[in-house]
Design an enzyme around this catalytic site. Sequence first.
Site, PDB file in Angstrom:
ATOM      1  N   TYR A   1      -1.979  -0.516  10.758  1.00  0.00           N
ATOM      2  CA  TYR A   1      -1.743  -0.661   9.197  1.00  0.00           C
ATOM      3  C   TYR A   1      -0.716  -0.302   8.837  1.00  0.00           C
ATOM      4  CZ  TYR A   1      -3.578  -1.051   4.451  1.00  0.00           C
ATOM      5  OH  TYR A   1      -3.867  -1.361   3.163  1.00  0.00           O
TER       6      TYR A   1
ATOM      7  N   SER B   1       0.661  -1.156   0.096  1.00  0.00           N
ATOM      8  CA  SER B   1      -0.092   0.056   0.061  1.00  0.00           C
ATOM      9  C   SER B   1       1.040   1.148  -0.104  1.00  0.00           C
ATOM     10  CB  SER B   1      -0.813  -0.072   1.237  1.00  0.00           C
ATOM     11  OG  SER B   1      -1.318   1.167   1.525  1.00  0.00           O
TER      12      SER B   1
END
Length: 259
Positions: free
Chosen positions: A154, A141
């Site tokens: 995250y 990501s």
Amino acid sequence: MTRFWPNAHALVTGAGSGIGAATAIALAKAGVRVSLAGRRIEVLQATAASLGDHVGAVVAIDVTDPAAVTKGIAQIEAAAGSIDILVNNAGKAGSAPFDKTDAALWADMLASNLSSVFLVTQAVLPGMAKRGRGRVINVASTAGLTGYAYVSAYVAAKHGVVGLTRSLALEYARRGVTVNAVCPGYTDTPLVAEAAANIVAKTGRSEAEARAALAKVNPMQRLVTPEEVADAVLWLASEGAASINGQAVAIAGGEVFTG
């Protein structure tokens, strides 16, 4: 034309929807035999229905469970053969201010997004090295390249995925295996739908306003599509990307730059 090894076999985790499903479909259209793994067999079967004659095995696996991964990979290879291409896509997102990020959320984010990549890759990579060919593509990501507020667990996990990618790329560089990561920005997937729903719940904004706020991060002022990410994975998995190794490719419209 994108080229693959004859009879190439790919495994895509988290293949039931979003980027995983788009990647599985793209690989199958390119002539690759594709096996699917994820938690829910029914959504995996829905993806498998789109793969035509290029379906390998379809196996429900909890990729955070070491025993389940070992058993599942053995089932896949027994049914569909050795794995030449591994796409580690499975993961989840969870948000909270740092002072409200408890140990359970922290552990869940690391298990789902980082330990899962470690476990599946460790089960597959030695076989690739022994055969002298392979591609590992980790779906990270932009959170693995920069920081975002309120998603510290995250972000930490995705940074870990990028770091693991780079380490393995060096370790296996002389064994015919490449290891790379793709780093999508906000992508039009169920994960982003959940993020938009959280914004709606916490701010009272409409769903359209919430999605627009997420899209605004991208200089192109739109969400990335799963198919755009899949196309990048397809290239990294091909023979033509043999010299691309240890890279974290941002797919985010210019939101972040790598170099």
